[in-house]
Motif scaffolding. Structure first.
Motif, PDB file in Angstrom:
ATOM      1  N   GLU A 166       0.810  -1.208   0.000  1.00 34.26           N
ATOM      2  CA  GLU A 166       0.000   0.000   0.000  1.00 34.26           C
ATOM      3  C   GLU A 166       0.850   1.268   0.000  1.00 34.26           C
ATOM      4  O   GLU A 166       0.466   2.278  -0.593  1.00 34.26           O
ATOM      5  CB  GLU A 166      -0.964  -0.002   1.187  1.00 34.26           C
ATOM      6  N   SER A 167       2.012   1.220   0.654  1.00 37.51           N
ATOM      7  CA  SER A 167       2.905   2.385   0.602  1.00 37.51           C
ATOM      8  C   SER A 167       3.379   2.607  -0.827  1.00 37.51           C
ATOM      9  O   SER A 167       3.402   3.737  -1.324  1.00 37.51           O
ATOM     10  CB  SER A 167       4.107   2.184   1.533  1.00 37.51           C
TER      11      SER A 167
ATOM     12  N   ALA B 260       0.391   3.904  -2.944  1.00 36.28           N
ATOM     13  CA  ALA B 260       0.070   5.308  -2.675  1.00 36.28           C
ATOM     14  C   ALA B 260       1.120   6.224  -3.309  1.00 36.28           C
ATOM     15  O   ALA B 260       0.786   7.274  -3.882  1.00 36.28           O
ATOM     16  CB  ALA B 260       0.000   5.551  -1.172  1.00 36.28           C
TER      17      ALA B 260
ATOM     18  N   HIS C 251      -9.348   1.067   0.475  1.00 37.39           N
ATOM     19  CA  HIS C 251      -7.938   0.707   0.324  1.00 37.39           C
ATOM     20  C   HIS C 251      -7.686  -0.006  -1.003  1.00 37.39           C
ATOM     21  O   HIS C 251      -6.642   0.185  -1.630  1.00 37.39           O
ATOM     22  CB  HIS C 251      -7.479  -0.152   1.501  1.00 37.39           C
TER      23      HIS C 251
ATOM     24  N   SER D 156      -5.306   1.415  -3.995  1.00 33.71           N
ATOM     25  CA  SER D 156      -4.251   0.611  -4.624  1.00 33.71           C
ATOM     26  C   SER D 156      -4.431   0.562  -6.130  1.00 33.71           C
ATOM     27  O   SER D 156      -3.454   0.569  -6.882  1.00 33.71           O
ATOM     28  CB  SER D 156      -4.257  -0.812  -4.051  1.00 33.71           C
TER      29      SER D 156
ATOM     30  N   HIS E 284      -7.958   8.731   6.345  1.00 31.60           N
ATOM     31  CA  HIS E 284      -8.319   8.422   4.953  1.00 31.60           C
ATOM     32  C   HIS E 284      -8.355   9.696   4.112  1.00 31.60           C
ATOM     33  O   HIS E 284      -7.848   9.729   2.987  1.00 31.60           O
ATOM     34  CB  HIS E 284      -9.695   7.746   4.896  1.00 31.60           C
TER      35      HIS E 284
ATOM     36  N   ILE F 120      -4.842  10.943   3.385  1.00 32.22           N
ATOM     37  CA  ILE F 120      -4.151  10.108   2.382  1.00 32.22           C
ATOM     38  C   ILE F 120      -4.616  10.479   0.982  1.00 32.22           C
ATOM     39  O   ILE F 120      -3.805  10.699   0.077  1.00 32.22           O
ATOM     40  CB  ILE F 120      -4.424   8.610   2.651  1.00 32.22           C
TER      41      ILE F 120
ATOM     42  N   VAL G 299      -0.126   6.470   4.619  1.00 31.27           N
ATOM     43  CA  VAL G 299      -0.707   5.123   4.543  1.00 31.27           C
ATOM     44  C   VAL G 299      -0.028   4.191   5.542  1.00 31.27           C
ATOM     45  O   VAL G 299      -0.692   3.424   6.262  1.00 31.27           O
ATOM     46  CB  VAL G 299      -0.578   4.549   3.109  1.00 31.27           C
TER      47      VAL G 299
ATOM     48  N   HIS H 261      -1.091   5.009   9.042  1.00 26.99           N
ATOM     49  CA  HIS H 261      -2.503   4.632   9.190  1.00 26.99           C
ATOM     50  C   HIS H 261      -2.637   3.127   9.470  1.00 26.99           C
ATOM     51  O   HIS H 261      -3.345   2.713  10.397  1.00 26.99           O
ATOM     52  CB  HIS H 261      -3.233   5.006   7.902  1.00 26.99           C
TER      53      HIS H 261
END
Length: 250
Positions: free
Chosen positions: A104-105, A108, A149, A153, A197, A200, A216, A219
Motif C-alpha cells: 500500500e505504501s 500510494a 484501500h 491501490s 483516509h 491520504i 498510509v 494509518h
C-alpha cells in the motif's frame, strides 16, 4: 504428471500462444479427452480446478453463456488460499500486515506520482463520503474501509497489486472485525480513521508521493497496534525506509 494436469498445461499453452482468449471457450469434454488421450472424468476434474483458480466459468445448457468460458477472476481464488493459510497459522498476521505496508505504501506513492485522469478519484471519494455516516456498524465501516484501500491501490495502475490487495483485505476481514472489541473507543477510532483516509487521498490528489506513502504506513500501523492484531518491531517496511534514507545520503 496426473491426467488433469495435462489439461491445465494445454490451457496455459493455448492462452500463452493466443489460441485461447478471455471470453473464448474450451473445446468440449469429449474433444479434449480424445486430443489428450485421457478420460472424460480427468477433463472434468481439470475444469473444476480451473474454475477454482478463477480461469474459467462453466454453465450448462445450449445458450450463448453455455460451456466452459475463459475468464480472468484472480481475486476470489487468491482470497480463498490466503484465508485457509491464515487459518492454519502458517502465515503469521504480522507478516500479512507488513506485506500490506509494503504494497500500500508503494501503491500510494505511485498513485500520487501519476497524472490521474479526471474522475479517477471519484470511487475513493464516494467511499469516504459513505464512511462519514455515523450510524454505520463496525462491520459496515470496515467493509467500506476495505473497498477504499483497494480503490486506492488500483490508482497505482498495477493490476496485479490491485488483485493482491483485494485478496489480502478480504482474507483478513474477519480477523479485523474480531479485534474491534480490543479498541478502547470504537467511535473515537472511527473518527480518526476517517480523518486519516481524507489526508491520504488529499496527498494523492495533490501529487505528494512520499507524504501519501508515509500517511498510509502510519494509518495501517496505527490501527493494527491499537487493535492488538500484529506486533511491529523493525520489520520490512522500516527496513525499506532505512534503505531509501541510505540511498539519499549516497
Amino acid at each position: 504428471m496426473k491426467n488433469y494436469e495435462l489439461v491445465l498445461r494445454r490451457v496455459e499453452a493455448d492462452l500463452a500462444a493466443g489460441r485461447l482468449r478471455i471470453g473464448g471457450r474450451l473445446p468440449g469434454e469429449r474433444a479434449l479427452a480424445e486430443q489428450l488421450g485421457i478420460s472424460r472424468p480427468s477433463v472434468r476434474e481439470a475444469v473444476r480446478v480451473l474454475e477454482a483458480m478463477g480461469v474459467v466459468r462453466t454453465a450448462t445448457g445450449s445458450g450463448p453463456e453455455a460451456g466452459t468460458v475463459i475468464v480472468a477472476e484472480p481475486v476470489s481464488p487468491l482470497t480463498a488460499v490466503l484465508r485457509l493459510h491464515l487459518a492454519t497459522n502458517h502465515l503469521p498476521m504480522g507478516d500479512v500486515v507488513e506485506t500490506r505496508l509494503l504494497l500500500e505504501s508503494w501503491a500510494a506513492r505511485e498513485a500520487a506520482g501519476r497524472e490521474l485522469r479526471a474522475g479517477e478519484l471519484k470511487v475513493a471519494e464516494e467511499l469516504l463520503d459513505r464512511m462519514d455516516d455515523g450510524r454505520l456498524s463496525p462491520e459496515e465501516f470496515h467493509l467500506l474501509d476495505a473497498e477504499f484501500h483497494v480503490a486506492l491501490s488500483g490508482l497505482a495502475g498495477n493490476v496485479l497489486i490491485a488483485a493482491v490487495m483485494a485478496s489480502l483485505r478480504s482474507a483478513i476481514h474477519g480477523y479485523v472485525l474480531a479485534a474491534v472489541p480490543n479498541l478502547p473507543d470504537w467511535e473515537g477510532t472511527a473518527v480518526g480513521l476517517r480523518a486519516e483516509h481524507r489526508a491520504i487521498l488529499a496527498a494523492v490528489r495533490a501529487g505528494e508521493p512520499e507524504r501519501a506513502a508515509e500517511l498510509v504506513a502510519a494509518h495501517i500501523r496505527g490501527f493494527y497496534q491499537a487493535a492488538q492484531l500484529a506486533p511491529f518491531g523493525g520489520g520490512t517496511a522500516e527496513a525499506e525506509d532505512d534503505d531509501r534514507a541510505d540511498d539519499e545520503v549516497e
